[in-house]
Every structure is written in C-alpha cells, then in structure tokens.
Design an enzyme around this catalytic site. Structure first.
Site, PDB file in Angstrom:
ATOM      1  N   THR A 164       0.797  -1.172  -0.073  1.00  0.00           N
ATOM      2  CA  THR A 164       0.186   0.085   0.092  1.00  0.00           C
ATOM      3  C   THR A 164       0.615   1.263   0.085  1.00  0.00           C
ATOM      4  OG1 THR A 164      -1.730  -0.977   1.286  1.00  0.00           O
ATOM      5  CG2 THR A 164      -1.829   1.231   1.360  1.00  0.00           C
ATOM      6  N   ILE A 364     -30.415  -8.413  -1.202  1.00  0.00           N
ATOM      7  CA  ILE A 364     -31.735  -7.863  -0.893  1.00  0.00           C
ATOM      8  C   ILE A 364     -31.893  -6.603  -1.787  1.00  0.00           C
ATOM      9  CG2 ILE A 364     -32.704  -6.245   0.920  1.00  0.00           C
ATOM     10  CD1 ILE A 364     -30.977  -7.972   2.746  1.00  0.00           C
ATOM     11  N   GLU A 390      -2.942  -8.641   5.343  1.00  0.00           N
ATOM     12  CA  GLU A 390      -2.543  -8.823   6.747  1.00  0.00           C
ATOM     13  C   GLU A 390      -2.856 -10.307   7.286  1.00  0.00           C
ATOM     14  OE1 GLU A 390      -2.127  -5.689   9.281  1.00  0.00           O
ATOM     15  OE2 GLU A 390      -2.930  -4.161   7.888  1.00  0.00           O
TER      16      GLU A 390
END
Length: 410
Positions: A164, A364, A390
């Site tokens: 990242t 839904i 992680e």
C-alpha cells in the site's frame, strides 16, 4: 488499568461523531469517483489533513488511548465512509506501526512525522513485507539486507509486492532477511528514506476492490541506507540473532522469537477487523433502508420474513464482530496476553462477516444491488480484501489453532 466496557466515554463519542460527519460529508460523496479512477484520492487526503483526521497527532492520541477502543472506532467510521478512500487515509499507519513495534524512541521521533508531512505538504508511507513468493509464508522471504561494516550501511536487494502506497511513499519500511539460516527469525525492518537511489515502483496493480488505494510492487536494487535506519539498532539485532542461533544449536524448535513482520501484523489485526466492521455496517444500513422503502406486492419488502431474517442475521454478525474487535483491542492496550489468539480471532470473524453481509446486501437490493448506481456493489468488491491482506482467513485459523494446541507460531 482500564476496565473493559461496551460504553464509549464522552471524548470517544465526540471523536466518533466528528469522524462520522467527515465520512458522510467528504468521503462518501467522493467514493464512486475515485473507485472508477483507481487513483490515490489526494484531494480527500488533503482535506483530511486540513481538519486533522490525517495527522500524526490525531493517530497518536487514538493509539495511546488506555481503553484501546479509539483506534477500532476510528477505523470503523472511516471505512463506513468508503474502504478504498479509508485505506488511503490510514495506510500510512501500517508503516508507522512497523516503526513503533520495532524502532527506538529516536527512530520513532525522526521517521513517523516524515510519514505524514503536514496539511500544506501531505506525505504517505509504505510498509513493504510481502513478496511474489512470500505472502503468508514470511519465512520464504528473499529480499536481502547485507551490512557493509566499512561504511556502516545496509545494502538491500529484492522485490516487494502488494505494498500500500508502494513507490509513491515518502518513507518506505522494508522487511528483509539479514540471516537466511535463522529462517523467519532472521528478519529485520529498515527505513528507506525519501529519495534513496535504487528504490523504484514496479507494477501498479489494478484491483477488484479498494481501488482508490494505491497498491504496487517496490523494487530494491542495491539500495543503501545508513546503519541508523535499521529499526531497533544493530546491537539489539545481534542479540536477537544470537538467541535464535543458540536455540537452534540446542534443538529448541519451539522458542518464540518474534520477527519484524509478525510484530507489525500482531499489532494491526484488530484494526483490520474494525475496517471490515465499518464496511459491513455500511452495506447493512443501505440494505435496511432499501428494505424499508422498496415495495413489492403492496408492502415494504422488510415485511417479508425472508428479508427481515436476513437483516437480523446481518446486524447480529456485525455486533458480534465489533465486540470481538473491541475485546482484542482492549486486551492489547491493557497488556493482556492473547492466550487464544484473540487478535486473529477478531480479524477472522470480522472479515468473514464483511464478505457475508455485503453479499446479503447485494441480494436484498436484487438487480439494483448488482449495479454501480448503488454503493453495495462497490462495498461487496471491497470486502473481499479483508479475508486476504494482513493474513488470510486460512492463516488466522492456523494461528488460532496453533495457539489453542500449544504449537509454536512461526
């Protein structure tokens, strides 16, 4: 010692409400755009820095909260706003935790401020651990760090992946092998200062979800860093390696000597669980509102038990996941040992909950849920990352199983 409680104090509630407003007013309106662009949302990070959400002082205050609940509360609210932008805002924190977990006080004071910059000159940082052939298996790491005693420099070579902010960071924290014979115990973390020759960005990944967060390879070619960039210092490293060699020579296979990457992940797993809770909660709220307002056969679809019971299960899982995250965070803050791998347990359950709840939200909403006109489609894509980064769900189960059985965690 702070007592465990489910009730946030007044200061925490004030911060929560402030963050919720920022997430609702700034993050959510920008979420779809930056997901489509697949770029770092610098304007949003800049705005976060201006109001104090993205700053060393803010995260330090939350990190040192004696109850341990402030960090998961922050993560939940930001990721309720959007997971990709949320990760862009908090991604620097993983590198900061790497320094906090392994560095000296001087290193902490020197490097962490440089990771954030300030409101006028925002910076980000990257934690570089995973490699093309070493993800969950950190013992397979190939990036090497060799000490040049004559110059008091470490020379780093290798390729990191899934980083990242990799390549765009001001400061990179790199985990490398210093003693291959010691396996995972022969790892150390290094600061690579801004502008260091030999560090470059490799492939930038085009991802399924969290697309507003920059993820890339980091290539290290004869990267030289000063000796003081070894987190913890060489004396501490030499002592740790000596203990590992002694244990190996004596045939003591079960001694638990923490390596640099594992120390960082142990400290951050409940926070990842909180991110997952935020995404799950966001999807649940969209689905609940939709079920209340969408009518079929002359009545709101929430009047149908098939829909209502799904929402009940979604809410129950979210609350259970949050409680596991809060328990682990409180235990870590108060120094209670994770005797049953409670940190991994919280990350496992919360990440699986996010995947399940966002999938139910799409169901839904029906056809609408499958379109980008409604945010649950993006939330469902984003949720997949929580069971992967992680430590995958499989690795969390392995850690928990080994803890319960008494086997060593490597």
């Amino acid at each position: 010692m702070a007592e465990f409680t489910f009730e946030l104090n007044d200061d925490q509630k004030q911060v929560r409400d402030w963050l919720h407003g920022f997430a609702a007013d700034v993050i959510r309106p920008a979420a779809a755009e930056w997901d489509e662009r697949e770029e770092t949302p610098w304007p949003v990070i800049q705005e976060a820095a201006k109001v104090g959400v993205y700053s060393l002082d803010f995260y330090a205050q939350q990190y040192f909260d004696p109850t341990g609940l402030s960090i998961p509360m922050v993560m939940e609210e930001l990721f309720w706003g959007d997971a990709g932008i949320g990760l862009s805002i908090v991604g620097t924190g993983l590198a900061a935790v790497g320094v906090l977990a392994n560095g000296t006080e001087e290193q902490i004071g020197t490097w962490i401020p440089q990771m954030y910059g300030d409101a006028d000159d925002v910076k980000v940082a990257a934690f570089c651990s995973s490699e093309p052939d070493a993800g969950s298996d950190v013992a397979a790491m190939r990036t090497r760090a060799v000490y040049d005693e004559a110059k008091d420099e470490w020379v780093l070579n290798g390729t990191k992946t899934w980083a990242t902010n990799g390549g765009i960071a001001n400061v990179h924290v790199v985990v490398a092998v210093v003693d291959p014979a010691a396996g995972s115990k022969g790892h150390a973390s290094f600061i690579v200062p801004p502008g260091t020759p030999g560090l470059s960005q490799g492939q930038k990944f085009k991802k399924h979800g969290i697309r507003a967060s920059h993820t890339a390879e980091v290539v290290l070619e004869d990267v030289r860093v000063p000796g003081h960039c070894l987190l913890g210092g060489k004396e501490k490293l030499d002592e740790r390696l000596a203990r590992a060699r002694e244990a190996k020579a004596n045939g003591v296979g079960g001694e638990r000597v923490k390596n640099a990457a594992m120390a960082t992940f142990e400290a951050s797993r409940p926070a990842v669980g909180a991110m997952a809770v935020g995404t799950a909660r966001a999807a649940y709220e969209v689905a609940l509102d939709y079920a209340r307002t969408r009518s079929q056969f002359g009545r709101p679809i929430i009047d149908n038990q098939g829909i209502a019971f799904q929402l009940v299960d979604m809410r129950t899982r979210i609350d259970a996941a949050r409680l596991l995250v809060w328990r682990a965070s409180w235990m870590a803050a108060t120094g209670k040992p994770f005797t049953a791998a409670e940190g991994s347990m919280s990350k496992l359950y919360a990440s699986e909950t996010a995947k399940e709840v966002t999938a139910q939200a799409v169901q839904i909403l029906g056809g609408n849920g499958f379109t980008r006109e409604y945010p649950v489609e993006r939330m469902h894509r984003d949720s997949a990352i929580y069971t992967i980064f992680e430590g995958t769900s499989e690795i969390q189960r392995l850690v928990i199983a080994r803890t319960l059985s008494g086997m060593p965690i490597r």
